[in-house]
Every structure is written in C-alpha cells, then in structure tokens.
Design an enzyme around this catalytic site. Sequence first.
Site, mmCIF file in Angstrom:
data_model
loop_
_atom_site.group_PDB
_atom_site.id
_atom_site.type_symbol
_atom_site.label_atom_id
_atom_site.label_comp_id
_atom_site.label_asym_id
_atom_site.label_seq_id
_atom_site.Cartn_x
_atom_site.Cartn_y
_atom_site.Cartn_z
ATOM 1 N N TRP A 99 -23.503 13.883 19.348
ATOM 2 C CA TRP A 99 -23.521 13.809 20.442
ATOM 3 C C TRP A 99 -23.685 15.055 21.137
ATOM 4 O O TRP A 99 -24.623 14.994 22.122
ATOM 5 C CB TRP A 99 -22.991 12.139 21.091
ATOM 6 N N ASP A 166 -18.854 13.255 28.461
ATOM 7 C CA ASP A 166 -19.747 12.539 28.548
ATOM 8 C C ASP A 166 -18.353 11.952 27.227
ATOM 9 O O ASP A 166 -17.381 12.076 26.271
ATOM 10 C CB ASP A 166 -20.415 12.691 27.015
ATOM 11 N N LYS A 190 -19.101 0.846 24.517
ATOM 12 C CA LYS A 190 -18.038 0.988 23.908
ATOM 13 C C LYS A 190 -17.065 0.427 23.995
ATOM 14 O O LYS A 190 -15.350 -0.364 23.108
ATOM 15 C CB LYS A 190 -17.779 2.794 23.663
HETATM 16 C C1 LIG Z 1 -22.832 5.714 21.845
HETATM 17 C C2 LIG Z 1 -21.951 7.780 22.583
HETATM 18 C C3 LIG Z 1 -24.096 7.899 23.098
HETATM 19 C C4 LIG Z 1 -24.708 7.724 22.938
HETATM 20 O O1 LIG Z 1 -24.796 6.289 24.297
HETATM 21 P P1 LIG Z 1 -26.594 5.992 24.701
HETATM 22 O O2 LIG Z 1 -25.769 4.374 25.980
HETATM 23 O O3 LIG Z 1 -27.082 4.999 23.123
HETATM 24 O O4 LIG Z 1 -27.516 6.621 25.442
HETATM 25 C C5 LIG Z 1 -23.939 9.715 23.663
HETATM 26 N N1 LIG Z 1 -22.247 9.820 23.106
HETATM 27 C C6 LIG Z 1 -21.213 9.298 22.897
HETATM 28 C C7 LIG Z 1 -19.864 10.354 23.151
HETATM 29 C C8 LIG Z 1 -21.447 7.890 22.507
HETATM 30 O O5 LIG Z 1 -20.555 7.616 21.525
#
Ligand SMILES: *Cc1c(COP(=O)(O)O)cnc(C)c1O
Length: 358
Positions: A99, A166, A190
């Site tokens: 990511w 993030d 998540k």
């Molecule tokens: C799942 C995830 C993403 C991607 O998220 P989307 O909403 O599918 O674009 C980005 N960063 C992390 C840490 C993730 O776990």
Amino acid sequence: MKKHNFNAGPCVLPREAVEAAIEAIRDFDGTGIGLLEISHRTPGWERVMAETEALWRDLLNIPDDYAVLFPGGGASTQFFEVPANLMKTKAAYLQTGVWAKKAIKEARFFGDVEVVASSEDKNYTYIPKNYTIPTDADYFHITTNNTIYGTEIHEDISSPVTLVADMSSDIMSRPVDVRKYGLIYGGAQKNVGPAGVTFVIVRRDLLGSSERKLPTMVNYSTFIGAEPRDNSMFNTPPVFAIYVMYQTLKWVKAQGGVEAMQKLNKDKADLLYAEIDRNPLFVGTAVKEDRSLMNVCFVMAPGHEDKETAFMTFAKERGMVGIKGHRSVGGFRASIYNACPLESVEALVKCMRDFEKQ
Ligand SMILES: *Cc1c(COP(=O)(O)O)cnc(C)c1O
C-alpha cells in the site's frame, strides 16, 4: 456451524451495526421510507452526518482546527489526493508494504518523492527504524498498519515536517494523538464500516498548501460546508456506507471507546501470537516488536510446509473463514479487527492446538 470471520477487508462488523442498518433500509428514522430511498438533504440524514462527525471527534479527540471528511473513492484515491493537496515540490515516504508503494507511485505524479527507508529487502517483515526525514519535504507519509504483512507502527511518531498517515487498517483500534498528524486517511472497510466511504482528517491550515489548481472533487476544501451539517455534502455522499460507519462508531463508543478497543485488541493479539510462538507447527512472519494487533500473519514452520493445505481444510471445517494469507506472504493471515470477538480468536487457537494433536 458458527463461522469465525477473519477476512482482511471488507471484514467483520459489529452485529448491532448490521442489524441497525437492516432496519434502516426498511424504515429510516421512523419516516416510513427506507434509508436507500430518501434524499440526502432530508433533515434526518443531515443529523446522521453531523452525529457521525461528532462521534469521530469524540472517539479520537479530534481538535476543532481539523476537518473530518467522508468522501468516496477509498484509500487508493487518497494516494493521489494527498499529494495534489499538500505537495508543492517534494514529499517523503516510508515504504513498509504494497500500500505504501502504491501511495509512492501516485505521489510521483506531483513532484519529487524521497523514499526515506524501505523494508522491501525482507519482504516487509519489519518497520524500518533509523531513517532521517528530510526537512525540506512538504510532508512525510507513513502507513501505520501494513494489512498484508502484519506489521504496525504502534506509536504516534514525531516528524519535523507535516506527518500524513494511511490508517486504513488500524484506525479506532487505539487512541491516536491527532495533533501529531497533519492528515490521517483511510478506507472504512477494515475497522470502521463497509466499503464505499473514506475518512480524511485534515488540519485546516494545510488546505490549499500545494498552491496547485485542483479539480473540484480533488480539492479537500470542496467537502467543507458553510455549516457543519453541510460537510461532505457537496455531492451525494455514500449514504449507506456512512450509515453503517455511524452505527459501528456508536458500538465502539458503547464498548468504552478506543481505549477499550485497544485493550481488547491487545488481548486477542497476545493470545494468538502466544499460540503461534508455542505451537511447533507454525511460525510468525513479522519481527516480534513490529507485530500488528490487527493482522496476524503466520506460515507453517520449516519442515512442516507440506501441511499447509491440510491445516487450511481443517480450519475451514471448524468454521474459520478468511485465514488464507495474501499471495505475497503465503501461509495464513487472521485479521482480528475491533469487531472480531475474543471468542473467534479462542476458536482459532483451539483449532491450531487440535491440529497439532492430530
Ligand atoms: C485496504 C488498504 C488500502 C486500500 O484501500 P481502498 O479503500 O481499497 O482503496 C490502503 N491502505 C491500507 C493500509 C489498506 O489496508
């Protein structure tokens, strides 16, 4: 048979939130009309928007000089919206997984990107520690929890430049000192809701700091309304996803907030890692000090690799769902987010013990 949901995302939600959402689809707020069929301009909906924002502020202690936004597009959209809004010439990134790498790729469209450290050399099994954040960067970007590799930055680090995080997969799992960050973002699916809504917490003085001309929907300022109830209402917000997030946050609050979540998450993770360390058939993939409390990655121990399929079948027969590891790590990954009950982790531990006996 009872199912134990260890999916990495979308993933387990509090039962209460799901039930409330089902009811709201039938009849929203006693209006006799379902949530999916009302205008987002109805006062009842505006109240949900305002209360959702208030829950975020309350649970994470978000100061007033930060805006809280709920756009669509997922965390992946933030990979380019963050540099578009904040990067003048240069940004620094910590590369701790896939990511982070994707975020770096998007940032390069907007200027210089310095990768201050990477753990790619060891398939992202650790968090790099001794690195220097360049003081001429407009911001420093981290991924606090690496969903695929099961590593996590457990503390709010200090940065000499604006810190951007993030937090897709560990938001609301522990208290966060929001003041240490300029911007926090993530996809909701998540730990705080279903897919379809994204959260962005941004210090207001950073808005417009890239001095770049931006398309309307890319500009964070677009999502800040004249009145608080107009926030994230420039266009149609992801109504259903926000409603489930609202109910999920009410559940977090009822459990005792993020402090209670942290305690529960620690108990669950300790239990599972203890079994991985004890059981001679399994071995964890992440270095111990960086182990994630959210995503627990493990593989068959050396000499037992041939039993992987057998354990997968054994676990499936006992109701374990979603424990297959990401293809870039292999083995197994149990995602034990806030809404995953202790009981599910206990069931997985028992399953690992029973497999060993057999
Ligand atoms: C799942 C995830 C993403 C991607 O998220 P989307 O909403 O599918 O674009 C980005 N960063 C992390 C840490 C993730 O776990």
